[in-house]
Design a protein around this motif. Structure first.
Motif, PDB file in Angstrom:
ATOM      1  N   TYR A 226       1.038  -1.258  -0.094  1.00  0.00           N
ATOM      2  CA  TYR A 226       0.172  -0.004   0.007  1.00  0.00           C
ATOM      3  C   TYR A 226       0.823   1.393   0.043  1.00  0.00           C
ATOM      4  O   TYR A 226       0.587   2.244  -0.686  1.00  0.00           O
ATOM      5  N   THR A 227       1.779   1.377   0.949  1.00  0.00           N
ATOM      6  CA  THR A 227       2.507   2.563   1.120  1.00  0.00           C
ATOM      7  C   THR A 227       3.759   2.439  -0.087  1.00  0.00           C
ATOM      8  O   THR A 227       4.172   3.661  -0.429  1.00  0.00           O
ATOM      9  N   LYS A 229       6.660   1.872   0.495  1.00  0.00           N
ATOM     10  CA  LYS A 229       7.833   1.849   1.301  1.00  0.00           C
ATOM     11  C   LYS A 229       8.659   0.543   1.441  1.00  0.00           C
ATOM     12  O   LYS A 229       8.082  -0.504   1.671  1.00  0.00           O
TER      13      LYS A 229
END
Length: 279
Positions: A226-227, A229
């Protein structure tokens, strides 16, 4: 020496399996899946000795299996079939009729599972459906598991039509219990746990695990779906008794961490069973 041990394992497993079949399944009018199930039906309705019909049913499959898969595979399978055929006749007088067929199905499933698990762990099979599964997989690409399941369903379906639905249901219980026990014999009891830990402080957690539990850890690179990262993923395997301490370490260092714990089987290497023990 190793070959002798495996042959003894096949013989021991076949003996235990034959006891389960005669002592609990046949004695209580239940049935089995696969070729043993067909042989049991032959015993019930035509009084054909179980061991004799089981061996005869497997003869054409031996020839096909020898041609397709070679003598190395088929040799151990022949041993399994021969031992089961012999021991099922030796133990045919060992029977324990029970008033509760559910208990008979449960006990029969456990004993059958132990016997089959030892046979499979020794590198053999009991022929029949196993060879058919390999043949179907070879020619049509269907998985062995799917083929074996289909054969068991057909045999139990015939049992439901001929003997009755209740007997078929009890027989299914025995099959299910046996399959679970086979897994336990093959894979061992899940006494170890694997941990996946996702945290921004993975290195600190890894150091704490190393210092406190003296367990090795592995750090892997990951990326949040989702991020987007980058994240470090920590992987380690510990004993069941150490799980509480793992939870406490993670909780103390990073309460926001994501921790997954699951069962693992046959953990081999430093700190667990030596790898060379299975060779």
């Amino acid at each position: 020496m190793r070959s002798v041990i495996k042959i003894l394992g096949i013989a021991a497993g076949s003996f235990i399996y034959s006891i389960g079949i005669n002592y609990f399944i046949v004695a209580n009018g239940l049935a089995e899946g696969g070729f043993v199930g067909i042989s049991i039906l032959g015993l019930y309705y035509y009084k054909i000795p179980l061991g004799v019909s089981f061996f005869i049913l497997n003869i054409p499959l031996f020839l096909i299996g020898w041609k397709l898969f070679g003598k190395r595979f088929i040799f151990k399978t022949i041993l399994g079939v021969v031992f089961v055929s012999i021991f099922s006749e030796v133990t045919k007088g060992w029977q324990a009729p029970m008033s509760d067929k559910l208990l008979a199905a449960l006990y029969g499933g456990v004993i059958n599972g132990i016997g089959l698990g030892i046979i499979f762990r020794s590198g053999a099979t009991t022929g029949g459906a196993d060879i058919i599964g390999r043949i179907v997989n070879h020619y049509f690409g269907y998985s062995m598991g799917r083929t074996l399941f289909a054969i068991d369903v057909i045999v139990i379906g015939v049992v439901a039509l001929i003997i009755g639905k209740q007997t078929a249901m009890y027989s299914l219980i025995a099959l299910f219990v046996a399959s679970r026990v086979i897994d336990m014999v093959l894979e061992g009891h899940a006494s170890s746990r694997a941990c996946l830990i996702i945290s921004d402080r993975s290195q600190e957690i890894a150091d704490a695990i190393s210092q406190t539990l003296e367990r090795g850890t592995t750090l892997m690179e990951g990326r949040g779906g989702y991020t987007g990262k980058n994240k470090e993923i920590l992987y380690c395997v510990v004993s069941r008794e150490e799980i509480g301490r793992i939870r406490q370490i993670v909780r103390d260092i990073d309460p926001a961490a994501f921790l997954v714990i699951y069962d693992v089987h046959d953990v081999l290497g430093e700190g667990f069973a030596p790898l060379k023990a299975t060779s």
